[in-house]
Design a protein around this motif. Structure first.
Motif, PDB file in Angstrom:
ATOM      1  N   THR A  70      -4.604   6.599  -2.396  1.00 50.53           N
ATOM      2  CA  THR A  70      -3.864   5.300  -1.665  1.00 50.53           C
ATOM      3  C   THR A  70      -4.034   4.195  -2.672  1.00 50.53           C
ATOM      4  OG1 THR A  70      -4.289   6.130   0.662  1.00 50.53           O
ATOM      5  CG2 THR A  70      -3.904   3.814   0.404  1.00 50.53           C
ATOM      6  N   GLN A  71      -2.939   3.620  -2.851  1.00 56.43           N
ATOM      7  CA  GLN A  71      -2.741   2.577  -4.091  1.00 56.43           C
ATOM      8  C   GLN A  71      -2.412   1.168  -3.502  1.00 56.43           C
ATOM      9  OE1 GLN A  71      -1.214   3.735  -7.678  1.00 56.43           O
ATOM     10  NE2 GLN A  71      -0.120   1.685  -8.175  1.00 56.43           N
ATOM     11  N   GLU A  72      -3.285   0.159  -3.749  1.00 55.47           N
ATOM     12  CA  GLU A  72      -2.760  -0.913  -3.126  1.00 55.47           C
ATOM     13  C   GLU A  72      -1.977  -1.968  -4.218  1.00 55.47           C
ATOM     14  OE1 GLU A  72      -3.500  -1.776  -0.146  1.00 55.47           O
ATOM     15  OE2 GLU A  72      -4.569  -0.190   0.526  1.00 55.47           O
ATOM     16  N   GLN A 106      -5.542  13.538  -2.681  1.00 50.62           N
ATOM     17  CA  GLN A 106      -4.408  12.229  -2.140  1.00 50.62           C
ATOM     18  C   GLN A 106      -5.081  10.786  -2.668  1.00 50.62           C
ATOM     19  OE1 GLN A 106      -1.806  13.144  -0.195  1.00 50.62           O
ATOM     20  NE2 GLN A 106      -1.220  11.014   0.141  1.00 50.62           N
ATOM     21  N   SER A 135       0.925  -1.195  -0.072  1.00 48.82           N
ATOM     22  CA  SER A 135       0.023  -0.047  -0.010  1.00 48.82           C
ATOM     23  C   SER A 135       0.884   1.205  -0.044  1.00 48.82           C
ATOM     24  CB  SER A 135      -0.941   0.084   1.142  1.00 48.82           C
ATOM     25  OG  SER A 135      -1.711   1.064   1.262  1.00 48.82           O
ATOM     26  N   THR A 136       0.646   2.147  -0.863  1.00 49.46           N
ATOM     27  CA  THR A 136       1.557   3.308  -1.213  1.00 49.46           C
ATOM     28  C   THR A 136       0.467   4.569  -1.283  1.00 49.46           C
ATOM     29  OG1 THR A 136       3.417   4.311  -2.127  1.00 49.46           O
ATOM     30  CG2 THR A 136       1.761   3.250  -3.519  1.00 49.46           C
ATOM     31  N   SER A 137       0.983   5.799  -0.833  1.00 50.27           N
ATOM     32  CA  SER A 137      -0.034   7.175  -1.101  1.00 50.27           C
ATOM     33  C   SER A 137       1.042   7.940  -1.647  1.00 50.27           C
ATOM     34  CB  SER A 137      -0.459   7.468   0.488  1.00 50.27           C
ATOM     35  OG  SER A 137      -1.218   6.450   1.122  1.00 50.27           O
TER      36      SER A 137
END
Length: 829
Positions: free
Chosen positions: A211-213, A209, A191-193
């Motif tokens: 958030t990518q999984e 903003q 997970s990254t933001s």
């Protein structure tokens, strides 16, 4: 033993030998001439250089390895020691050559091609992202043909990296909503933001903003431009966590806005949904009858909406034909006055169309997945050839001519061979799929993971309409993954998938004992599908009979929309320009015209019953689309009203944009140059429609243009700075080097390696197993030529000496006989 000749043309010398021989035989009539003719024939045969081939097995204890270490810029997220440590381990046990790829371009295909053959085996330590030179899949096929095993070692990720890209058309129409896609990629799967900012002409348009999984995230945005000419967009991400490179966190896109293209719509229903959609997107001239050749000249596309053939005279149809032949677009929309209802069959208008106005011969709506066993046991038991040949036999079934087919192979792991579904209605697609199946080879590891193959099958069939089928072809050695396979197979059955199991039984005792229950048979029994279990001995061929798909309505019923129900639409060419971005999941129609596509036409959308709805082809320089349902109104029949609402209307705009081709007006000077990457040239084209001196400047510097065709000039531009550049008012975006676009391991490379007979390893597995596998793979058969010339010469020599010896013996006998007769005479005297 097969015998061939190096110089077969030398056999022509037999003719003068025979001629001379027959002449001497007639003159002398002695055995000597026959012997000499035979010797001469053997000498001619020796000149032709006969040879045979001998097959021998070559085994190397120390195979020659070439380790290709990818050290290009994108590899910074992996430990550099992966390649160097593996090289040290390999070179201690066998001759190993180290090849290092550096810089901002990765040419894996070139490296594989260069070192294939010559007894080499290739080890790739890379992320698998090849972005320059020869295509990697083609290079791996070349290596397979050259008997060069290729191994892939996956480095372990040590840090994350993100990249951003913006996709969409460069040439757009003024005041239209244009859809662009922002793609954010990350190397890891954590997970990254990140904070994303979108700019239009240098001004912040939106930000938020995210958030990518997963590895990839696609963000659609819409943007309209109200003024003509050059514009630009850009997107910037600011990651919150790990991110090795900042250079790929910003992406620029240039946009060139043009006036609305001119269309001519011939219709009797000016307020139809079709007319409204076209009028919103283009500059439309609406007429109720033939517009005249003069009006067509300024129009990019002619749209005929539900027109009887008698609406046009033969002279007018001839003008339409000339208009299309010279590059104009034509869209013919169906309804109760068109195609089979409008007397199009065998008419002059039908000559231009990609369809015949009669019922289609084939019915479609089937999605089939072949799940093929390529585990080592198939090679050991001699069933591999039967598995592949049965798969090909199924593909050639005429009832699959309108089916979508996918192919999955499973051994120790499963992978998608066909790269998704392939439409069997195109002969070239069938040939490509058959070739892919023929090149499948067994894996080296012993596991048989049918469950993984069924998992991919489930992913492929989820959300599909129509008939759903899956056929497993295996030697039946599925005991290790039986429980998981049964569970997934049950899920497939619950989805409405019809499962078949073709069990190729070898001659091994365990496979020929017909008193026992096999795991393959047990699987189908537990699913309640005993009738779909097909046991075959080696050499046997399956005879699966596919159930008929839903029948189309009888001719004449199509106009009764209230009695028809609905017909969901299917995409048959999702990669086609028209179909990209179109989602027909919720698109249905209640009526259509019955047509049959012509040879060379391409079906893009059909009903679940296989009836063509959108069919296209090229006619001369022009493009023709047959849209064989109505305009959404149809004087109250409302066959296709759902296609003109919401996202479904993309099918209409996509079809029209394709028919338009080049949307720019053919006047003045028209420039075209695709956006590019730093250090990657962009090929620029300039077309001069008006008289004048062709001149272009890149950021103020004069460009050298080369005349390549009538009024057409080309140049290659390669700016050395990232950002938006100006080509005499036309924009060009240059982005970060292509090397930084794809980040992390390329998931497709593993299937490419496996499909061509190679193997993949982690770093630890490579140290433990790679050299052992390389030694095993070094055992190969070699067909070496063996010359037979010396044996022919030896035969000629023996024959010649034998003839001399026989002649000398005869002469000696005659001499002794003569001496004996002389001695007897003297004694009598």
């Amino acid at each position: 033993m097969n015998i061939a000749l190096e110089s077969p043309e030398m056999l022509l010398l037999i003719i003068p030998v025979l001629v001379a021989g027959f002449y001497l035989l007639r003159k002398t009539k002695t055995k000597l001439v026959e012997w000499r003719i035979l010797v001469a024939l053997l000498l001619v045969l020796a000149l032709a250089a006969p040879y045979t081939t001998v097959t021998r097995t070559i085994s190397e204890e120390d195979p020659s390895l070439v380790l290709v270490q990818d050290q290009t810029a994108s590899m910074g997220i992996f430990p550099e020691e992966t390649g160097t440590d593996l090289y040290k381990a390999l070179t201690a046990g066998t001759p190993t050559t180290l090849v290092q790829l550096t810089g901002e371009k990765t040419s894996l295909g070139d490296a594989v091609t260069q070192y294939s053959g010559l007894g080499n085996q290739i080890v790739l330590v890379t992320d698998g992202n090849s972005n320059s030179g020869k295509d990697l899949s083609d290079a791996l096929k070349f290596a397979k043909d050259a008997d060069t095993p290729v191994y892939f070692v996956q480095p372990e990720l040590k840090t994350n990296d993100l990249s951003v890209e913006m996709l969409g058309d460069k040439t757009v129409v003024v005041n239209n909503q244009n859809e662009f896609e922002i793609v954010v990629r990350q190397a890891s799967e954590q997970s990254t933001s990140y904070f994303i900012e979108i700019f239009v002409d240098g001004k912040l348009s939106q930000s938020r903003q995210f958030t990518q999984e997963g590895r990839n995230n696609t963000i659609p945005i819409n943007q309209a431009f109200t003024t003509l000419g050059a514009h630009n967009m850009s997107v910037k991400i600011t990651p919150s966590g790990e991110d090795l490179n900042a250079v790929n966190n910003e992406f620029f896109k240039s946009v060139y806005v043009i006036p609305k293209p001119k269309l001519t719509l011939v219709t009797g229903e000016t307020g139809s949904p079709l007319a409204r959609v076209l009028s919103n997107l283009y500059e439309v001239s609406v007429v109720n009858g033939y517009p005249g050749a003069g009006n067509l000249t300024d129009s990019k596309v002619l749209v005929l909406d539900n027109q009887f053939i008698d609406t046009f005279s033969e002279a007018e149809i001839k003008e339409i034909k000339n208009y299309v032949s010279n590059g104009g677009g034509l869209i013919v929309v169906g309804g109760d006055r068109a195609y089979n209802y409008g007397n199009y069959l065998n008419s002059s208008l039908e000559e231009i169309l990609p369809v015949l106005s009669k019922p289609s011969e084939f019915k479609g709506g089937r999605n089939l997945v072949l799940v093929l066993d390529v585990s080592p046991s198939t090679a050991a038991h001699g069933t591999q050839g039967d598995i592949l040949s049965n798969a090909i036999k199924i593909l050639e079934n005429k009832n699959l001519k309108d089916a979508n087919v996918g192919v999955i192979a499973f051994g120790n792991a499963a992978y998608d061979v066909s790269n998704g579904f392939v439409f069997m209605g195109l002969p070239q697609n069938l040939a490509i799929l058959e070739e892919k199946i023929k090149t499948l080879t067994p894996t080296n590891q012993t596991e048989t993971s049918l469950d993984q193959g069924l998992d991919i099958t489930k992913q492929m069939l989820e959300g599909k309409d129509g008939e759903l089928d899956a056929i497993i072809i295996s030697d039946g050695g599925i005991e290790d993954s039986y429980d998981q396979s049964l569970q997934t197979a049950q899920t497939l059955k619950d989805m409405g998938v019809k499962l078949y199991f073709i069990h190729i039984r070898s001659s091994a005792p365990s496979q020929t004992d017909k008193t026992r229950t096999f795991y393959a048979e047990k699987l189908m029994q537990e699913l309640g599908l005993e009738n779909n279990y097909d046991p075959l001995d080696i050499g046997g061929r399956t005879n699966i009979i596919f159930e008929e798909t839903a029948e189309p309505p009888e001719e004449g019923e199509e106009n009764k929309s209230e009695d028809l129900g609905t017909y969901p639409l299917l995409e048959y060419s999702p990669e086609n320009f028209i179909m990209k971005g179109v989602n027909l999941t919720n698109a249905s129609i209640t009526g259509y015209n019955q047509v049959t596509p012509k040879a060379g036409a391409e079906r893009l959308a059909i009903t679940v019953t296989g009836q063509p709805v959108l069919t296209t082809w090229r006619f001369g320089l022009g493009r023709v689309a047959a849209f064989t349902t109505d305009n959404g109104e149809g004087e109250g029949t409302l066959w296709a009203s759902a296609l003109y609402n919401g996202s479904n209307s993309k099918l209409i705009s996509g079809m029209t944009n394709w028919a338009i081709g080049n949307p720019q007006a053919e006047e003045g000077a028209v420039v075209d140059a695709p956006d590019t990457w730093l250090n990657t040239p962009s090929d620029l084209t300039l077309i001069m429609y008006d008289e004048g001196v062709p001149q272009l400047k890149l950021d103020g510097a004069q460009l050298d243009l080369a005349l390549t065709g009538r009024n057409t000039y080309e140049a290659s531009v390669n700016p050395d700075k990232i950002g938006i550049h100006d080509i005499s008012g036309y924009p060009l975006a240059v982005n970060y080097p292509l090397e930084y676009l794809e980040v992390g391991l390329n998931k497709d490379i593993e299937s490419l390696i496996l499909a061509t007979g190679g193997k993949t390893y982690t770093e630890k597995e490579a140290r433990a197993l790679l050299l052992k596998d390389a030694r095993q793979n070094s055992e190969r058969e070699s067909n070496d030529p063996v010359s037979l010339k010396v044996y022919v010469l030896l035969a000629a020599l023996v024959l010649y000496l034998g003839e001399i010896l026989v002649r000398r013996i005869r002469e000696m006998r005659k001499l002794k006989q003569a001496q004996g007769e002389t001695g007897t005479g003297e004694a009598g005297a």
